[in-house]
Scaffold this motif. Structure first.
Motif, mmCIF file in Angstrom:
data_model
loop_
_atom_site.group_PDB
_atom_site.id
_atom_site.type_symbol
_atom_site.label_atom_id
_atom_site.label_comp_id
_atom_site.label_asym_id
_atom_site.label_seq_id
_atom_site.Cartn_x
_atom_site.Cartn_y
_atom_site.Cartn_z
ATOM 1 N N GLU A 214 -22.742 22.577 -22.480
ATOM 2 C CA GLU A 214 -22.521 22.921 -21.076
ATOM 3 C C GLU A 214 -22.403 21.680 -20.204
ATOM 4 O O GLU A 214 -21.626 21.646 -19.255
ATOM 5 C CB GLU A 214 -23.635 23.832 -20.557
ATOM 6 N N PHE A 215 -23.160 20.643 -20.525
ATOM 7 C CA PHE A 215 -22.995 19.384 -19.789
ATOM 8 C C PHE A 215 -21.579 18.870 -19.987
ATOM 9 O O PHE A 215 -20.901 18.463 -19.035
ATOM 10 C CB PHE A 215 -24.007 18.343 -20.263
ATOM 11 N N LYS A 216 -21.138 18.873 -21.228
ATOM 12 C CA LYS A 216 -19.796 18.402 -21.560
ATOM 13 C C LYS A 216 -18.740 19.216 -20.828
ATOM 14 O O LYS A 216 -17.786 18.652 -20.256
ATOM 15 C CB LYS A 216 -19.601 18.495 -23.076
ATOM 16 N N ALA A 259 -33.570 33.299 -13.433
ATOM 17 C CA ALA A 259 -34.653 32.938 -14.359
ATOM 18 C C ALA A 259 -34.403 33.527 -15.745
ATOM 19 O O ALA A 259 -34.641 32.866 -16.774
ATOM 20 C CB ALA A 259 -35.993 33.420 -13.810
ATOM 21 N N GLN A 260 -33.907 34.751 -15.778
ATOM 22 C CA GLN A 260 -33.656 35.393 -17.066
ATOM 23 C C GLN A 260 -32.594 34.643 -17.866
ATOM 24 O O GLN A 260 -32.737 34.446 -19.078
ATOM 25 C CB GLN A 260 -33.226 36.842 -16.827
ATOM 26 N N ARG A 261 -31.547 34.188 -17.196
ATOM 27 C CA ARG A 261 -30.491 33.446 -17.882
ATOM 28 C C ARG A 261 -31.013 32.087 -18.384
ATOM 29 O O ARG A 261 -30.710 31.665 -19.500
ATOM 30 C CB ARG A 261 -29.301 33.234 -16.958
ATOM 31 N N ILE A 262 -31.772 31.405 -17.518
ATOM 32 C CA ILE A 262 -32.307 30.093 -17.917
ATOM 33 C C ILE A 262 -33.225 30.226 -19.123
ATOM 34 O O ILE A 262 -33.087 29.499 -20.127
ATOM 35 C CB ILE A 262 -33.052 29.442 -16.741
ATOM 36 N N VAL A 263 -34.158 31.148 -19.039
ATOM 37 C CA VAL A 263 -35.147 31.310 -20.111
ATOM 38 C C VAL A 263 -34.478 31.778 -21.400
ATOM 39 O O VAL A 263 -34.827 31.312 -22.503
ATOM 40 C CB VAL A 263 -36.261 32.268 -19.677
ATOM 41 N N ALA A 264 -33.513 32.678 -21.297
ATOM 42 C CA ALA A 264 -32.832 33.159 -22.500
ATOM 43 C C ALA A 264 -32.161 32.014 -23.238
ATOM 44 O O ALA A 264 -32.232 31.928 -24.477
ATOM 45 C CB ALA A 264 -31.805 34.225 -22.118
ATOM 46 N N ASP A 265 -31.511 31.131 -22.508
ATOM 47 C CA ASP A 265 -30.856 29.988 -23.139
ATOM 48 C C ASP A 265 -31.880 29.038 -23.753
ATOM 49 O O ASP A 265 -31.702 28.547 -24.880
ATOM 50 C CB ASP A 265 -30.007 29.256 -22.102
ATOM 51 N N LEU A 266 -32.961 28.771 -23.010
ATOM 52 C CA LEU A 266 -33.995 27.877 -23.536
ATOM 53 C C LEU A 266 -34.629 28.443 -24.801
ATOM 54 O O LEU A 266 -34.809 27.736 -25.800
ATOM 55 C CB LEU A 266 -35.070 27.636 -22.473
ATOM 56 N N GLU A 425 -26.506 28.252 -20.112
ATOM 57 C CA GLU A 425 -25.185 28.857 -20.013
ATOM 58 C C GLU A 425 -25.128 29.917 -18.912
ATOM 59 O O GLU A 425 -26.000 30.763 -18.785
ATOM 60 C CB GLU A 425 -24.798 29.486 -21.357
ATOM 61 N N GLY A 426 -24.075 29.838 -18.102
ATOM 62 C CA GLY A 426 -23.836 30.822 -17.061
ATOM 63 C C GLY A 426 -24.559 30.573 -15.755
ATOM 64 O O GLY A 426 -24.388 31.338 -14.802
ATOM 65 N N THR A 427 -25.363 29.484 -15.674
ATOM 66 C CA THR A 427 -26.146 29.234 -14.459
ATOM 67 C C THR A 427 -25.651 28.049 -13.647
ATOM 68 O O THR A 427 -25.825 28.020 -12.423
ATOM 69 C CB THR A 427 -27.626 28.965 -14.803
#
Length: 582
Positions: A214-216, A259-266, A425-427
């Motif tokens: 995602e950084f890339k 928060a749900q998107r961040i945590v799911a990716d982590l 992803e997606g945030t």
């Protein structure tokens, strides 16, 4: 063109507002000693409000809010949110912030700690079991503290809305940031430079950020190179996240879909943070620290920030006739460095989350302790047995003063340049790596524990006189922050320099700062060679660096004439910033 020359060029093209100067400032400092052209010696002056920040787009967002009738906190949120979009190499909404707020109605100085705590799963044993003796500097395991920035915006906004008045609707304050994220913003020299630095494939410890998909995708071209200066960078995922926060409030970041998107990716990548960590996060109003300096009151944040060190330096200097040393002399630089060493020795011994380890702040900031520290300074010999820690820090500081006299000194950061390098992803949210500074040694005062806040280099500053704000100031730059703050205060208070001259003047750095790899005494090459020679003879490990190098950090200041109400802004020629008012 070199980075210092590029920063200088950007500064020169910014329009000067006026050549009028503050009545109490010694005008001999305008004779050209630190100025390449007269325009660089001019402090922008405003009657109503003033904003200074390290990015011109963010400054303009803040001034726009002031013009619309918003208060200083409103403007600071506009600056902070815009900065989180246009200056991602230094800060994002995935980082932390700290606030000092002066309330003109009540005359009080408020301090807000919006730094995140380590996750419930973040333990020394967990990292040891994975084979680490140090927390990784980049990647998912580096993103182990909850982002606090958005909670800081919210807490400050709620406070100002109830106690200051003139608040604009929350939603409107994020519109400039959303616009730059959605429609694009020009890539600045700073963003281009740090993106280029961070695609070095040979350094997989601190760089090689293109390894994170995602950084890339967001920050690099299809050829895995930095976008050129002037290119249009769009961040639609971040625009969507900011729009949700604008529409639903800060809680959407901590308990809703963000928060749900961040945590799911982590969690999908064995990360540390959980939904409970986000839901439990809170920003805290804390008791600000203060010391007397020459009849002024210097304010800063308490631990877990290094604000105690910034104030200890001034507390030590109270015991010397700084003016008699002569600004720019060998004695001046020597004294400032030696006072810093004394403050850093205390900082390195005690600084951590005070909820986990008591810190004797009253004793450390007492006049008696300052005298004892001063007595240990030898003006002819540099101390060599006091070693600083090794914190880096990529940060932005900005200040706002409104027409009612409210003032904000605010600092926001993601720790290393581009933080952890992780964008869930997606945030569009680039997460900080502040928690990578925790130690995995249980005997270290700053060792990792769940729900603990780590040592922070961040510390915004404020100087008051007779209970009213006189100087709003600060800087980014890791260990350089307390030192640059001391430079600004002594040059203005002791030597009568203008804020812009105080910032323009040659700086030094004892220890290590962002982007630097060595502990030594860095000093700008603009300093008199005879002074540098004397400092070497006194035992300082001198490394001469370029003039106006951004290794010295990006400082800013607003001076308020308490008689006329005029506001004098200053920004650093070492960065991409702007001071502007109306």
């Amino acid at each position: 063109m070199s980075r210092p020359l590029l920063a200088l060029t950007l500064t020169l093209i910014l329009p000067a507002i006026t050549t009028t100067v503050h009545a109490e400032i010694d005008m001999t400092s305008y004779a050209g000693k630190y100025c390449d052209t007269p325009s660089r010696c001019v402090d922008p002056i405003a009657v109503n409000g003033m904003v200074t920040s390290s990015n011109y787009m963010a400054t303009q967002a803040g001034v726009d809010v002031l013009r619309k009738g918003g208060n200083a906190v409103d403007a600071a949120i506009a600056v902070a949110s815009t900065m989180a979009v246009v200056y991602p190499q230094m800060n994002t909404i995935g980082g932390d912030n700290f606030w000092l707020i002066y309330n003109a109605k009540t005359g009080e100085v408020k301090a807000l700690n919006a730094s995140g705590r380590a996750g419930e799963k973040a333990t020394i044993d967990h990292y040891r079991a994975l084979g680490y003796d140090k927390i990784p500097s980049r990647g998912y395991l580096a993103a182990n503290t909850v982002p606090g920035a958005v909670s800081g915006w919210d807490a400050a906004y709620q406070y100002a809305a109830t106690s200051m008045g003139h608040s604009l609707p929350w939603k409107t304050l994020l519109q400039t940031a959303i616009g730059y994220a959605q429609n694009g913003m020009p890539v600045t020299p700073s963003l281009n430079y740090w993106a280029t630095v961070n695609v070095d494939p040979k350094d997989t410890t601190f760089r090689d950020l293109q390894r994170f998909p995602e950084f890339k995708r967001i920050f690099l071209t299809q050829n895995d190179t930095a976008y050129p200066v002037g290119a249009l960078l769009k961040q639609p995922d971040l625009a969507r996240t900011l729009t949700i926060i604008a529409d639903k409030g800060a809680s959407a970041f901590y308990t809703g879909e963000i928060a749900q998107r961040i945590v799911a990716d982590l969690q999908a990548h064995d990360g540390m943070l959980t939904l409970k960590d986000f839901a439990d996060h809170r920003a805290d109003w804390v008791e600000p620290l203060h010391v007397n300096y020459r009849g002024y009151t210097a304010w800063n944040l308490p631990p877990n920030t290094q604000g105690m060190a910034s104030l200890e330096i001034l507390n030590v200097l109270n015991n010397f006739d700084v003016k008699a040393q002569g600004e720019g002399s060998a004695n001046y630089y020597h004294l400032m460095v030696e006072a810093t060493k004394q403050a850093f020795a205390d900082r390195d011994k005690y600084l951590t989350d005070p909820d986990f380890s008591p810190i004797p702040l009253k004793q450390l900031l007492s006049p008696e302790h300052g005298k004892a520290q001063a007595a240990r300074i030898d003006m002819q010999h540099a101390q060599v047995n006091i070693k600083p820690l090794d914190p880096k820090g990529d940060t932005v500081w900005f200040g706002v003063v409104d027409k009612e006299g409210n003032a904000v000194s605010l600092i926001q950061s993601i720790y290393h340049d581009f933080g952890s390098g992780i964008v869930p992803e997606g945030t569009g949210v680039l997460l900080q790596n502040r928690g990578s500074f925790f130690s995995l040694d249980p005997k270290d005062v700053n060792h990792l524990e769940p729900h603990k806040r780590t040592f922070h280099t961040l510390n915004p500053a404020l100087l008051t006189r007779d209970g009213k704000p006189y100087l709003v100031y600060g800087t980014m730059g890791g260990e350089g922050q307390p030192q640059t703050q001391a430079a600004i205060v002594t040059r203005i208070v002791d030597f009568g320099m203008s804020p812009q001259d105080a910032i323009n003047a040659p700086r030094w750095l004892h220890g290590r700062t962002w982007g630097a790899s060595s502990n030594d005494l860095k000093i700008e090459g603009r300093v008199d060679p005879a002074v540098i020679k004397t400092l070497k003879e006194r035992g300082h490990p001198i490394k001469v660096v370029d003039g106006y190098t951004d290794t010295m950090g990006h400082a800013g200041a607003i001076l308020i004439d308490q008689k006329t109400g005029m506001k004098y802004g200053a920004t650093d020629p070492r960065g991409d910033g702007q001071a502007a008012g109306y």
